[in-house]
Enzyme design. Structure first.
Site, short mmCIF file in Angstrom:
data_model
loop_
_atom_site.label_atom_id
_atom_site.label_comp_id
_atom_site.label_asym_id
_atom_site.label_seq_id
_atom_site.Cartn_x
_atom_site.Cartn_y
_atom_site.Cartn_z
N SER A 265 4.67 -13.14 5.14
CA SER A 265 5.66 -12.07 5.11
C SER A 265 7.04 -12.65 4.78
O SER A 265 7.22 -13.28 3.74
CB SER A 265 5.65 -11.32 6.44
OG SER A 265 6.38 -10.12 6.38
N HIS A 411 -1.42 -5.77 6.69
CA HIS A 411 -0.44 -6.85 6.67
C HIS A 411 -0.72 -7.83 7.80
O HIS A 411 -0.82 -7.45 8.97
CB HIS A 411 0.96 -6.25 6.82
CG HIS A 411 2.07 -7.21 6.60
ND1 HIS A 411 2.42 -7.71 5.36
CD2 HIS A 411 2.96 -7.76 7.47
CE1 HIS A 411 3.45 -8.51 5.47
NE2 HIS A 411 3.81 -8.57 6.74
#
Length: 429
Positions: A265, A411
């Site tokens: 990320s 994610h």
């Protein structure tokens, strides 16, 4: 034990491939042409017209209702600012690569911190090799700062390589037996690799009010505003990864030619920027890095936009980047060029099917768009069996200098991702 290092050396082309060296030798010493081998899965010159702008093909699937899926316009990484074409490794390294680095500093990530006036490493007198907690101390013109690097090495044998995690969560502790999907220390060691974790929160706190309190204030007076083009948190984390490399070069248990910098990320954004600048880093892994990471910026209406990321995280990037909020088309660079700056080091892109905020298709297209530069080094095989989106899920695609996978799910940096990275032969061509 304290190790003192004066003025860390600039990046070296340690990661240059034998093919790349042969190309340069041919260019400089003989009239022979170096023609890189092209794999059918590579992005070929026939597929990409070398003009100032080029179109990355993306065949939409039945499940893809993204209005931008037909094509995405992106700048060609092999076109000089003057409009001339880059045709060989020498032109790339001496002309185009410096142009792109300067452009990313000016328009996206900001000016990086300079090398410290002094850097020292204190391992606290550790006598064993299995686990070390290293304090990295740096001195700048405005003060000093320190941050932690944790290093775990298998109990026996020579490590196959080292994974250096930009740990933006600060979740890696001193226990070599700990395990999580995000940082499976025990799993990495059992696979025969060393594991290093950089505490990014100590390098630059991930907070708009205190992000300068780590290393940045050692280089800028605390009472003065930063210049508009000065790097912020993401740039500082990338700089910290290079200081971690400084240490790893001194550790007798580590082979610095086999280090993979990995970030997830926001950490993935920093990993890419670190690998683009520091040519000592042979492998760079971007896991779900999304906007201002691996995702094409020109897909601004897919996933997180420049406007959204600069508003929600004003401390990540310089003020100069905000001018492109709602105006991504005017950016003179795009993220496929960032990935290309890692060449000839291995670039690894990991995406997730349900990670809409990171725009996995945009990451895929950026990965394809970096291939022309790898092609210069004879490494243009992306490993993909098709350039159509989406590729097969949960399958590793591996070329000699590029690796990609699309994990099913949301994610995250998960065990399935680590299975790919640990089993991906990332340090081999």
């Amino acid at each position: 034990m304290v190790i003192r290092q004066q003025q860390p050396a600039a990046g070296r082309w340690r990661r240059r491939s034998a093919v790349g060296r042969a190309c340069i030798a041919a260019l400089l010493g003989t009239a022979l042409l170096c023609t890189p081998s092209i794999h059918p899965a590579a992005v070929s010159p026939a597929a990409i017209e070398r003009t100032a702008g080029w179109t990355v093909p993306a065949a939409p699937s039945q499940d893809d209702d993204d209005s931008t899926s037909e094509s995405t316009q992106a700048p060609n990484p092999l076109v000089l600012d003057s409009g001339g074409q880059v045709e060989d490794v020498q032109s790339w390294e001496q002309q185009r690569r410096p142009e792109l680095l300067e452009a990313f500093q000016e328009h996206v990530y900001g000016q990086s911190l300079p090398a410290p006036e002094e850097v020292t490493f204190d391992d606290g007198g550790a006598s064993g090799r299995s686990a070390k907690t290293v304090t990295i101390n740096v001195t700048g013109p405005a003060g000093t700062a320190s941050f932690t690097l944790r290093l775990f090495v298998p109990d026996s044998g020579t490590p196959k390589g080292t994974f250096l995690l930009i740990d933006h969560r600060g979740s890696v502790g001193d226990d070599a037996g700990s395990s999580s999907g995000y940082a499976p220390t025990a799993k990495i060691l059992e696979a025969g690799y060393a594991f290093a974790a950089l505490n990014a929160e100590e390098v630059a706190p991930d907070d708009a009010g205190s992000y300068r309190d780590g290393v940045i204030n050692a280089f800028y007076p605390a009472g003065q505003d930063l210049p508009d083009d000065a790097g912020r948190t993401i740039s500082a984390w990338a700089w910290g990864a290079s200081r971690a490399m400084d240490y790893l070069e001194t550790d007798p248990d580590i082979d610095p030619s086999k280090v993979a910098v990995i970030g997830h990320s926001r950490g993935g954004k920093a990993a890419l920027w670190a690998g683009a600048q520091d040519t000592r880093i042979p492998v760079v892994i971007s896991n779900n890095s999304g906007s201002t990471g691996a995702k094409l910026a020109r897909r601004d209406d897919s996933g997180e936009s420049i406007s959204a990321i600069t508003e929600q995280f004003p401390h990540w990037f310089p003020d100069t980047y905000r001018r492109y909020a709602g105006n991504a088309e005017s950016l003179p660079v795009d993220q496929n060029q960032l990935l290309a700056l890692i060449a000839p080091g291995r670039v690894v892109v990991g995406s997730a099917t349900d990670d809409g905020n990171a725009d996995p298709q945009g990451e895929f297209l950026s990965y394809l768009g970096a291939a022309p530069v790898y092609e210069l080094y004879g490494l243009g095989d992306t490993g993909l069996t098709s350039q159509s989106w989406p590729p097969t899920e949960n399958k590793q695609f591996r070329g000699p200098g590029m690796s990609y996978h699309l994990r099913s799910g949301s994610h995250g940096l998960e065990e399935a991702d680590w299975d790919v990275y640990l089993g991906g032969d990332l340090f081999e061509r």
